[in-house]
Motif scaffolding. Structure first.
Motif, PDB file in Angstrom:
ATOM      1  N   HIS A   1       0.869  -1.175   0.000  1.00 10.82           N
ATOM      2  CA  HIS A   1       0.000   0.000   0.000  1.00 10.82           C
ATOM      3  C   HIS A   1       0.906   1.226   0.000  1.00 10.82           C
ATOM      4  N   VAL A   2       0.710   2.103  -0.955  1.00  4.65           N
ATOM      5  CA  VAL A   2       1.552   3.301  -1.010  1.00  4.65           C
ATOM      6  C   VAL A   2       0.661   4.529  -0.924  1.00  4.65           C
ATOM      7  N   GLU A   3       1.189   5.547  -0.289  1.00  4.64           N
ATOM      8  CA  GLU A   3       0.374   6.744  -0.128  1.00  4.64           C
ATOM      9  C   GLU A   3       0.610   7.693  -1.287  1.00  4.64           C
ATOM     10  N   GLY A   4      -0.431   7.931  -2.036  1.00  7.71           N
ATOM     11  CA  GLY A   4      -0.388   8.917  -3.114  1.00  7.71           C
ATOM     12  C   GLY A   4       0.655   8.624  -4.159  1.00  7.71           C
ATOM     13  N   GLN A   5       0.741   7.379  -4.613  1.00 10.46           N
ATOM     14  CA  GLN A   5       1.735   7.059  -5.643  1.00 10.46           C
ATOM     15  C   GLN A   5       1.264   5.962  -6.585  1.00 10.46           C
ATOM     16  N   PRO A   6       2.172   5.084  -6.999  1.00  8.21           N
ATOM     17  CA  PRO A   6       2.128   4.355  -8.232  1.00  8.21           C
ATOM     18  C   PRO A   6       0.998   4.538  -9.234  1.00  8.21           C
ATOM     19  N   ALA A   7       0.137   3.652  -9.524  1.00 12.26           N
ATOM     20  CA  ALA A   7      -0.526   3.605 -10.825  1.00 12.26           C
ATOM     21  C   ALA A   7       0.571   3.287 -11.839  1.00 12.26           C
ATOM     22  N   GLY A   8       0.917   4.202 -12.744  1.00 13.78           N
ATOM     23  CA  GLY A   8       2.042   3.935 -13.631  1.00 13.78           C
ATOM     24  C   GLY A   8       1.673   3.089 -14.829  1.00 13.78           C
ATOM     25  N   LEU A   9       2.680   2.887 -15.678  1.00 14.37           N
ATOM     26  CA  LEU A   9       2.504   2.151 -16.926  1.00 14.37           C
ATOM     27  C   LEU A   9       3.084   0.755 -16.794  1.00 14.37           C
ATOM     28  N   ALA A  10       2.527  -0.163 -17.577  1.00 15.28           N
ATOM     29  CA  ALA A  10       3.052  -1.526 -17.573  1.00 15.28           C
ATOM     30  C   ALA A  10       4.481  -1.524 -18.093  1.00 15.28           C
ATOM     31  N   GLY A  11       5.368  -2.120 -17.327  1.00 12.61           N
ATOM     32  CA  GLY A  11       6.777  -2.155 -17.693  1.00 12.61           C
ATOM     33  C   GLY A  11       7.626  -1.243 -16.832  1.00 12.61           C
ATOM     34  N   GLN A  12       6.982  -0.333 -16.105  1.00  8.40           N
ATOM     35  CA  GLN A  12       7.752   0.582 -15.259  1.00  8.40           C
ATOM     36  C   GLN A  12       8.220  -0.105 -13.982  1.00  8.40           C
ATOM     37  N   ARG A  13       9.164   0.544 -13.320  1.00  7.82           N
ATOM     38  CA  ARG A  13       9.754   0.008 -12.098  1.00  7.82           C
ATOM     39  C   ARG A  13       9.470   0.944 -10.927  1.00  7.82           C
ATOM     40  N   VAL A  14       9.629   0.410  -9.742  1.00  7.48           N
ATOM     41  CA  VAL A  14       9.632   1.267  -8.553  1.00  7.48           C
ATOM     42  C   VAL A  14      10.942   1.051  -7.818  1.00  7.48           C
ATOM     43  N   GLU A  15      11.306   2.057  -7.051  1.00  4.54           N
ATOM     44  CA  GLU A  15      12.483   1.936  -6.212  1.00  4.54           C
ATOM     45  C   GLU A  15      12.002   1.676  -4.788  1.00  4.54           C
ATOM     46  N   VAL A  16      12.568   0.669  -4.176  1.00  5.38           N
ATOM     47  CA  VAL A  16      12.195   0.309  -2.808  1.00  5.38           C
ATOM     48  C   VAL A  16      13.378   0.631  -1.912  1.00  5.38           C
ATOM     49  N   ARG A  17      13.122   1.363  -0.835  1.00  4.23           N
ATOM     50  CA  ARG A  17      14.192   1.692   0.114  1.00  4.23           C
ATOM     51  C   ARG A  17      13.907   1.042   1.451  1.00  4.23           C
ATOM     52  N   LEU A  18      14.891   0.276   1.927  1.00  6.57           N
ATOM     53  CA  LEU A  18      14.793  -0.338   3.244  1.00  6.57           C
ATOM     54  C   LEU A  18      15.733   0.403   4.184  1.00  6.57           C
ATOM     55  N   THR A  19      15.270   0.680   5.381  1.00  2.00           N
ATOM     56  CA  THR A  19      16.077   1.417   6.348  1.00  2.00           C
ATOM     57  C   THR A  19      16.204   0.598   7.626  1.00  2.00           C
ATOM     58  N   ALA A  20      17.443   0.353   8.044  1.00  2.00           N
ATOM     59  CA  ALA A  20      17.678  -0.360   9.307  1.00  2.00           C
ATOM     60  C   ALA A  20      17.530   0.621  10.475  1.00  2.00           C
ATOM     61  N   GLU A  21      17.487   0.088  11.680  1.00  2.00           N
ATOM     62  CA  GLU A  21      17.245   0.940  12.842  1.00  2.00           C
ATOM     63  C   GLU A  21      18.307   2.014  13.028  1.00  2.00           C
ATOM     64  N   ASP A  22      19.527   1.723  12.611  1.00  2.00           N
ATOM     65  CA  ASP A  22      20.593   2.721  12.792  1.00  2.00           C
ATOM     66  C   ASP A  22      20.682   3.690  11.614  1.00  2.00           C
TER      67      ASP A  22
END
Lengths: 199, 221
Positions: free
Chosen positions: B8-29
Motif C-alpha cells: 500500500h503506497v500513499e499517493g503514488q504508483p498507478a504507472g505504466l506496464a513495464g515501469q519500475r519502482v524503487e524500494v528503500r529499506l532502512t535499518a534501525e541505525d
C-alpha cells in the motif's frame, strides 16, 4: 532518517568505501541498454565531431588507434544504483580529439550507432574528464559494453558514457537525449544524486 | 524462492506496464539499501505489486521474500522508466520474451492489455529452468483471448513435452513470436546473457532493432 523497515539489518558491504549517495558496490559488470547490441566491425566504424557551423571532423578506426592512448582507472556509477570501483579502460582523450577544432559551442549531443543519444555540457568533455574508450581490462571492449568504442565520462552517471559512440554534435543550445527525454536528469551528477528530472 | 508483495503506497504508483519502482529499506541505525523492481501490475493507485526472486546471499531480496511480515513499512518511489513500457493505445502486435524473473514487467503488460480491453495481439515466450520455477503459472494457464503463451524449459522439460529441455533457440523465437513482417514491438527482459542472445536472434530474424526493447538485470563478468 526515513521509515525504519522493521527486521531489516542490511549487510553493509564495502562499508569503508565512499560511494555516492544511494549507490551499492558491484563487483560484476552489469549491462544496461535500451535495445539490441549493435554489432559493428572496426573497419565499418568511424567517429565524427561536427561543429555548430557544420564543420566535420572524422576518424576511422585506424586513425583513432594512431592517436595517443591513455590508460584510465576510474570508478563508475550507474543510475540504477550500482557502482564499480577501479574499472580499467584504454582510450583517446576528448582533449586530443577536440584540439584544433574551432567552436563556440557550450553543449554536446552524443550520437550512437543504433540511434541512442545523450547530452552533456561541452566543458564536461574537456580537461581530462572524457575519453573515447576502446579497451577494457587490457582487452578490446566487448560489444555489450559498447565496443568497439564508447564514450567514457566517469564523473557523471554512466548512461552519459554512451555505448557504440558514433558522433559528437557540438551545439550552442542544450537539447535532451534519449533517457533525458524519458525522465532522467539532464546533467546526472552521482554525488548530487541527480537521477531523474527534478532531482 | 520468489514472492509477490502487495504494497500500500500513499499517493503514488498507478504507472505504466513495464515501469519500475524503487524500494528503500532502512535499518534501525539509519543504514539504507535501495533496489529497483518492476511492477507486476500497473494502473492501481495507492498500490504497488512486485514479484521478487530471492538471490542467494543477496542483501535485500532474501529479506523481501523470506523475512518481511505484513505491516512492515518501507519506502517506495516511482514509477520510473518511460521506454520499456506498453501503453494501451498501442495497437501493433506485441512479442514478449522473458527469461526467468524477467517475466514480471511482461506480466504487467499482459494484465494491462486485459484491463484495457485491448485487442492488440500478444505472444509471450517464457523461458524457465523448470515448471516449478514458473511465475504466475495458474494465471498464464487461464485462456486469455489474443494472448498466446509458449514456455521454453531450459533444465527440465515436463513429461510428454515435445521440446527437450534446452536454452532458447532461434526456432523458439521464430515460432513463439510474431514474424518480422508483422512489425511487432518486441519486449525482452531477463538476465544479461539471455537478453543479449535473444535480441541478437530477433535482429538476425529481420526485426527492426528500433522495435526491440530490452531490459537486462543481474551482473556479468
Amino acid at each position: 532518517m526515513g521509515i525504519v523497515t522493521r527486521g531489516f539489518r542490511g549487510r553493509r558491504g564495502g562499508g569503508d568505501v565512499k560511494l555516492p549517495p544511494g549507490q551499492y558496490l558491484e563487483t560484476g559488470f552489469p549491462v544496461l541498454s535500451a535495445g539490441p547490441t549493435p554489432q559493428i566491425a572496426p573497419a565499418a566504424w568511424a567517429f565524427e565531431i561536427t561543429t555548430e557551423s557544420g564543420e566535420e571532423h572524422r576518424w576511422s578506426w585506424v586513425e583513432l588507434q594512431a592517436l595517443p592512448r591513455e590508460d584510465i582507472t576510474v570508478d563508475i556509477h550507474c543510475v540504477t544504483k550500482w557502482s564499480k570501483l577501479g574499472s580499467r579502460w584504454t582510450g583517446v582523450s576528448l582533449d586530443t580529439l577536440l584540439s584544433g577544432i574551432d567552436t563556440q559551442a557550450s553543449y554536446a549531443m552524443v550520437h550512437s550507432y543504433g540511434g541512442y543519444t545523450t547530452n552533456l555540457p561541452l566543458d564536461d568533455l574537456r580537461n581530462g574528464q572524457a575519453w573515447v574508450a576502446y579497451g577494457y581490462d587490457d582487452r578490446p571492449l566487448r560489444p555489450e559494453h559498447g565496443g568497439p568504442a564508447r564514450l567514457l565520462v566517469p564523473h557523471l552517471y554512466f548512461w552519459k558514457s554512451a555505448k557504440w559512440v558514433q558522433r559528437l554534435e557540438l551545439l550552442t543550445e542544450d537539447r535532451l537525449g534519449f533517457w533525458e527525454r524519458a525522465g532522467y536528469h539532464a546533467y546526472g551528477d552521482p554525488w548530487r544524486e541527480q537521477r531523474y528530472a527534478g532531482d | 524462492m520468489a514472492a509477490t508483495l502487495l504494497m500500500h503506497v500513499e499517493g503514488q504508483p498507478a504507472g505504466l506496464a513495464g515501469q519500475r519502482v524503487e524500494v528503500r529499506l532502512t535499518a534501525e541505525d539509519g543504514y539504507t539499501a535501495d533496489r529497483e523492481y518492476s511492477l507486476a501490475r500497473s494502473g492501481e493507485p495507492d498500490r504497488a505489486e512486485i514479484t521478487v526472486q530471492a538471490i542467494d546471499g543477496g542483501e535485500v531480496s532474501p529479506f523481501l521474500v523470506e523475512d518481511i511480515e505484513v505491516g512492515v513499512e518501507l519506502q517506495v518511489r516511482g514509477p520510473i522508466g518511460g521506454w520499456f513500457v506498453w501503453r494501451p493505445e498501442q495497437t501493433e502486435p506485441v512479442t514478449l520474451i522473458a527469461g526467468g524473473s524477467g517475466v514480471v514487467p511482461l506480466m504487467a503488460m499482459i494484465r494491462a492489455r486485459r484491463a484495457a480491453g485491448s485487442k492488440a495481439p500478444f505472444r509471450l515466450i517464457y523461458s524457465v529452468r523448470s515448471r516449478d520455477e514458473m511465475f504466475y503459472r495458474s494465471e498464464l494457464r487461464q485462456p486469455d483471448p489474443g494472448v498466446d503463451v509458449s514456455v521454453v524449459h531450459t533444465r527440465e522439460a515436463p513429461e510428454g513435452s515435445p521440446r527437450p529441455a534446452g536454452r532458447i533457440t532461434v526456432a523458439d523465437v521464430n515460432n513463439g513470436g510474431w514474424p518480422p513482417d508483422f512489425a511487432p514491438t518486441c519486449y525482452v527482459c531477463g538476465p544479461t546473457g539471455f537478453v543479449e542472445s535473444v535480441a541478437d536472434m530477433l535482429v538476425a530474424l529481420g526485426h527492426d532493432p528500433h522495435h526491440v526493447r530490452t531490459e537486462r538485470f543481474g551482473p556479468t563478468g
